[in-house]
Design an enzyme around this catalytic site. Structure first.
Site, PDB file in Angstrom:
ATOM      1  N   GLU A  58     -46.651  42.352  -3.791  1.00  0.00           N
ATOM      2  CA  GLU A  58     -45.479  41.477  -3.649  1.00  0.00           C
ATOM      3  C   GLU A  58     -44.691  41.790  -2.368  1.00  0.00           C
ATOM      4  O   GLU A  58     -44.289  40.873  -1.656  1.00  0.00           O
ATOM      5  CB  GLU A  58     -44.577  41.613  -4.886  1.00  0.00           C
ATOM      6  N   SER A  95     -41.094  45.441  -7.814  1.00  0.00           N
ATOM      7  CA  SER A  95     -42.462  45.316  -8.337  1.00  0.00           C
ATOM      8  C   SER A  95     -43.430  45.300  -7.166  1.00  0.00           C
ATOM      9  O   SER A  95     -43.246  44.525  -6.230  1.00  0.00           O
ATOM     10  CB  SER A  95     -42.620  44.010  -9.118  1.00  0.00           C
ATOM     11  N   ARG A 150     -43.053  33.068  -6.792  1.00  0.00           N
ATOM     12  CA  ARG A 150     -42.942  34.043  -5.692  1.00  0.00           C
ATOM     13  C   ARG A 150     -43.421  33.474  -4.351  1.00  0.00           C
ATOM     14  O   ARG A 150     -43.921  34.201  -3.494  1.00  0.00           O
ATOM     15  CB  ARG A 150     -43.728  35.328  -5.999  1.00  0.00           C
TER      16      ARG A 150
END
Ligand SMILES: Cc1cc2nc3c(=O)[nH]c(=O)nc-3n(C[C@H](O)[C@H](O)[C@H](O)COP(=O)(O)OP(=O)(O)OC[C@H]3O[C@@H](n4cnc5c(N)ncnc54)[C@H](O)[C@@H]3O)c2cc1C
Length: 351
Positions: free
Chosen positions: A345, A244, A167
């Site tokens: 996130e 998410s 990520r």
């Protein structure tokens, strides 16, 4: 370049929250991107680059500067291959990611089929090294064409220069706010086989005599995502989210041991999947659910999705302050019980 003022940002995000942008430009080509950048810097306005708004929570007060929406179109394959024989697709940053995945599957090119159904733009994919169901874009990105805001030059960054990890890339870490992604070149395997390593996908195809093809894999991924509220389906109340909300924490050996001890004291064992074990990642969903936050937890306006413990959903009329309050409540409790700080996130803009 068409300059607009006072444009509401909520409808341009998937969670549908946030105030207006003072100035707003939608750029359909590189020249318009450059023009907008010059406008912002000449007026000393803070600049925010917007893709599909699917990894974003905008503050209720909005954004006091220029929001530049990247709308550069085009999916081009001009018969080019890399040295491994993979097909090179040049894709405009403003293209819909899922449209490109669909096109690649139709062209029987493998490499991104497990990333079906992820919302947002192609330009957003390198930023957080989008990944799901056993694939990450870092495996198939060949290069990224960017506008470098440091010197105003357009340049091509090779995959290594993007420094991809879980990520993360230079675009959301070391060189944050330096580059605007204009185009991404993907290298995909012609006549390749689908990548079926993820447990949910394997289970889906269990008992089949013939291996699934790319199109069947794409459909399976979209089907599984829909069950988890991770596919945008009009009318599904669990879809107004930013995906998410927390990353899976990556732990040191010591932290991992501490977590296992805390779990054992509660008669639990920390789940481990091959996909998580390789990097000592822990499931953020497990931590959330074992901290007293069941699916559906929350208020009328904002709550955890009834299908996915990691998605915070705007059930209608939620404010950014509501979302942040729930995020902080979750972070606080998880830290208290498990000693781990969950990192959000989505990008939080204007807070
Ligand atoms: C239902 C749902 C499911 C999701 N599932 C997944 C998943 O499985 N895996 C996953 O990794 N993500 C997932 N996401 C998150 C999100 O879809 C991805 O991160 C997506 O790539 C974000 O792209 P975007 O264009 O919407 O970016 P935006 O939300 O518009 O922007 C996010 C960040 O990227 C920057 N950015 C966007 N475009 C550019 C550009 N052209 N140049 C420079 N910077 C840019 C923005 O400035 C911002 O910092 C999901 C989201 C939702 C709502």
């Amino acid at each position: 370049m068409l300059l607009l003022e006072n444009i509401p940002l909520a409808p341009l995000t998937t969670i549908r929250i946030g105030g207006p942008a003072k100035y707003f430009v939608e750029a359909g080509n590189i020249g318009e991107v450059q023009e907008a950048v010059v406008f912002a810097s000449s007026r000393d306005l803070p600049l925010f680059v917007l893709g599909g708004g699917s990894n974003l929570v905008v503050a209720d007060a909005g954004w006091p500067g220029l929001v530049l929406k990247i709308a550069i179109p085009g999916i081009d394959w001009q018969g080019r291959h890399d040295e491994d024989g993979r097909v090179l697709f040049d894709v405009g940053a403003g293209e819909s990611w899922d449209k490109f995945v669909s096109r690649s599957v139709m062209d029987r090119c493998a490499g991104i089929e497990c990333l079906s159904g992820i919302p947002g733009s192609v330009g957003g994919t390198p930023v957080q090294n989008v990944g799901a169901y056993g694939q990450e874009v870092s495996e198939t990105i060949a290069s990224v064409l960017v506008l470098d805001l440091k010197d105003g030059q357009v340049r091509e960054l090779c995959r290594e220069a993007c420094e991809f990890s879980y990520r993360s890339s230079i675009f959301n870490s070391t060189e944050r706010e330096r580059f605007i992604v204009l185009r991404v070149t993907y290298a995909l395997a012609p006549e390749g086989k689908p990548h079926i390593t993820y447990a949910d996908l394997k289970r889906h195809f269990e008992g089949r005599e013939t291996p699934p093809d790319l199109a069947e894999t794409r459909e399976a991924v979209r089907y599984i995502r829909a069950l988890k509220g991770m596919l945008i389906v009009p009318g599904d109340a669990d879809c107004q989210s930013a995906g998410s909300f927390f990353k899976n924490p990556v732990l040191s050996e010591e932290q991992h041991e501490d977590l296992k001890k805390r779990a054992a004291a509660r008669g639990l064992s920390v789940p481990s999947y091959p996909a998580l074990e390789t990097r000592k990642k822990v499931s953020a969903a497990w931590l959330v659910e074992h901290s007293g936050f069941a699916k559906g937890f929350g208020s009328e306006r904002v709550r955890i999705s009834s299908k996915h413990a990691l998605a915070i959903v705007n059930r209608g009329g939620a404010t950014a302050a509501d979302v942040l309050a729930l995020k902080e409540q979750i972070q606080h409790r998880v830290q208290e019980i498990w000693g781990i700080r969950l990192e959000p996130e989505p990008v939080l803009l204007g807070f």
